[in-house]
Design a protein around this motif. Structure first.
Motif, mmCIF file in Angstrom:
data_model
loop_
_atom_site.group_PDB
_atom_site.id
_atom_site.type_symbol
_atom_site.label_atom_id
_atom_site.label_comp_id
_atom_site.label_asym_id
_atom_site.label_seq_id
_atom_site.Cartn_x
_atom_site.Cartn_y
_atom_site.Cartn_z
ATOM 1 N N LYS A 59 0.851 -1.196 0.000
ATOM 2 C CA LYS A 59 0.000 0.000 0.000
ATOM 3 C C LYS A 59 0.881 1.238 0.000
ATOM 4 O O LYS A 59 1.876 1.309 0.715
ATOM 5 C CB LYS A 59 -0.910 0.006 1.222
ATOM 6 N N PHE A 60 0.488 2.205 -0.805
ATOM 7 C CA PHE A 60 1.226 3.458 -0.867
ATOM 8 C C PHE A 60 0.671 4.425 0.167
ATOM 9 O O PHE A 60 -0.510 4.369 0.518
ATOM 10 C CB PHE A 60 1.141 4.059 -2.273
ATOM 11 N N TRP A 61 1.537 5.286 0.647
ATOM 12 C CA TRP A 61 1.133 6.217 1.693
ATOM 13 C C TRP A 61 1.831 7.551 1.516
ATOM 14 O O TRP A 61 2.812 7.653 0.794
ATOM 15 C CB TRP A 61 1.416 5.636 3.078
ATOM 16 N N VAL A 62 1.269 8.562 2.190
ATOM 17 C CA VAL A 62 1.854 9.900 2.195
ATOM 18 C C VAL A 62 1.907 10.385 3.638
ATOM 19 O O VAL A 62 1.154 9.915 4.491
ATOM 20 C CB VAL A 62 1.043 10.903 1.344
ATOM 21 N N TYR A 63 2.810 11.311 3.865
ATOM 22 C CA TYR A 63 2.940 11.895 5.202
ATOM 23 C C TYR A 63 2.883 13.406 5.102
ATOM 24 O O TYR A 63 3.533 14.002 4.245
ATOM 25 C CB TYR A 63 4.268 11.513 5.857
ATOM 26 N N ASN A 64 2.116 13.990 5.976
ATOM 27 C CA ASN A 64 2.095 15.440 6.170
ATOM 28 C C ASN A 64 1.637 15.713 7.591
ATOM 29 O O ASN A 64 0.784 14.991 8.127
ATOM 30 C CB ASN A 64 1.118 16.133 5.211
ATOM 31 N N SER A 65 2.174 16.750 8.183
ATOM 32 C CA SER A 65 1.642 17.219 9.465
ATOM 33 C C SER A 65 0.329 17.958 9.163
ATOM 34 O O SER A 65 0.045 18.304 8.013
ATOM 35 C CB SER A 65 2.636 18.167 10.130
ATOM 36 N N TYR A 66 -0.437 18.191 10.212
ATOM 37 C CA TYR A 66 -1.672 18.963 10.016
ATOM 38 C C TYR A 66 -1.352 20.341 9.430
ATOM 39 O O TYR A 66 -2.064 20.841 8.563
ATOM 40 C CB TYR A 66 -2.431 19.122 11.336
ATOM 41 N N GLU A 67 -0.254 20.920 9.898
ATOM 42 C CA GLU A 67 0.136 22.238 9.407
ATOM 43 C C GLU A 67 0.491 22.207 7.918
ATOM 44 O O GLU A 67 0.169 23.124 7.172
ATOM 45 C CB GLU A 67 1.326 22.773 10.231
ATOM 46 N N LYS A 68 1.148 21.133 7.482
ATOM 47 C CA LYS A 68 1.490 21.014 6.057
ATOM 48 C C LYS A 68 0.241 20.808 5.217
ATOM 49 O O LYS A 68 0.134 21.313 4.107
ATOM 50 C CB LYS A 68 2.490 19.874 5.830
ATOM 51 N N TRP A 69 -0.734 20.055 5.732
ATOM 52 C CA TRP A 69 -1.997 19.905 4.996
ATOM 53 C C TRP A 69 -2.683 21.251 4.889
ATOM 54 O O TRP A 69 -3.271 21.579 3.866
ATOM 55 C CB TRP A 69 -2.919 18.881 5.663
ATOM 56 N N GLN A 70 -2.574 22.046 5.952
ATOM 57 C CA GLN A 70 -3.231 23.349 5.924
ATOM 58 C C GLN A 70 -2.622 24.256 4.858
ATOM 59 O O GLN A 70 -3.318 25.101 4.293
ATOM 60 C CB GLN A 70 -3.161 24.019 7.294
ATOM 61 N N GLU A 71 -1.349 24.069 4.544
ATOM 62 C CA GLU A 71 -0.743 24.860 3.469
ATOM 63 C C GLU A 71 -1.409 24.556 2.126
ATOM 64 O O GLU A 71 -1.489 25.422 1.257
ATOM 65 C CB GLU A 71 0.756 24.568 3.386
ATOM 66 N N GLN A 72 -1.902 23.335 1.952
ATOM 67 C CA GLN A 72 -2.598 22.972 0.720
ATOM 68 C C GLN A 72 -4.055 23.415 0.741
ATOM 69 O O GLN A 72 -4.671 23.572 -0.311
ATOM 70 C CB GLN A 72 -2.542 21.452 0.502
ATOM 71 N N PHE A 73 -4.601 23.564 1.930
ATOM 72 C CA PHE A 73 -5.998 23.949 2.096
ATOM 73 C C PHE A 73 -6.058 25.225 2.923
ATOM 74 O O PHE A 73 -6.587 25.254 4.023
ATOM 75 C CB PHE A 73 -6.784 22.828 2.783
ATOM 76 N N GLU A 74 -5.508 26.303 2.373
ATOM 77 C CA GLU A 74 -5.405 27.575 3.099
ATOM 78 C C GLU A 74 -6.760 28.126 3.522
ATOM 79 O O GLU A 74 -6.837 28.935 4.444
ATOM 80 C CB GLU A 74 -4.686 28.601 2.237
ATOM 81 N N PHE A 75 -7.802 27.705 2.874
ATOM 82 C CA PHE A 75 -9.151 28.185 3.179
ATOM 83 C C PHE A 75 -9.759 27.456 4.371
ATOM 84 O O PHE A 75 -10.847 27.804 4.818
ATOM 85 C CB PHE A 75 -10.071 28.029 1.958
ATOM 86 N N CYS A 76 -9.056 26.448 4.901
ATOM 87 C CA CYS A 76 -9.533 25.673 6.054
ATOM 88 C C CYS A 76 -8.685 25.985 7.277
ATOM 89 O O CYS A 76 -7.463 26.086 7.184
ATOM 90 C CB CYS A 76 -9.424 24.172 5.796
#
Length: 84
Positions: A45-62
């Motif tokens: 299985k493939f996976w990705v890693y991001n902190s919550y803060e890094k995800w927020q950089e992709q979803f700046e509106f959240c």
């Protein structure tokens, strides 16, 4: 308007949004996108890693709490696995 599609757009499937919620559909689609590009594999299985803060950089509106809650909802629905 010059703002339209001047950046890579986020894509959302309206049917999926209706089934699982708008934020959940947006984040799940983005997870799917990154997993398709991932070279991280464990037990087939493939996976990705991001902190919550890094995800927020992709979803700046959240807000950060919205991202945490949305990822928790996706996990609760059995759509993603989260390991820390």
């Amino acid at each position: 308007m010059s703002i339209l599609f001047s950046e890579s757009p986020l894509v959302v499937n309206p049917r999926l949004a209706k089934l699982i919620g708008l934020n959940e559909a947006i984040i799940l689609q983005q997870l799917h996108y990154w997993i398709q590009k991932s070279t991280n594999e464990h037990n087939g299985k493939f996976w990705v890693y991001n902190s919550y803060e890094k995800w927020q950089e992709q979803f700046e509106f959240c807000g950060l709490n919205t991202i945490k809650r949305t990822l928790a909802n996706l996990k609760k629905m059995g759509l993603i696995k989260i390991q820390q």
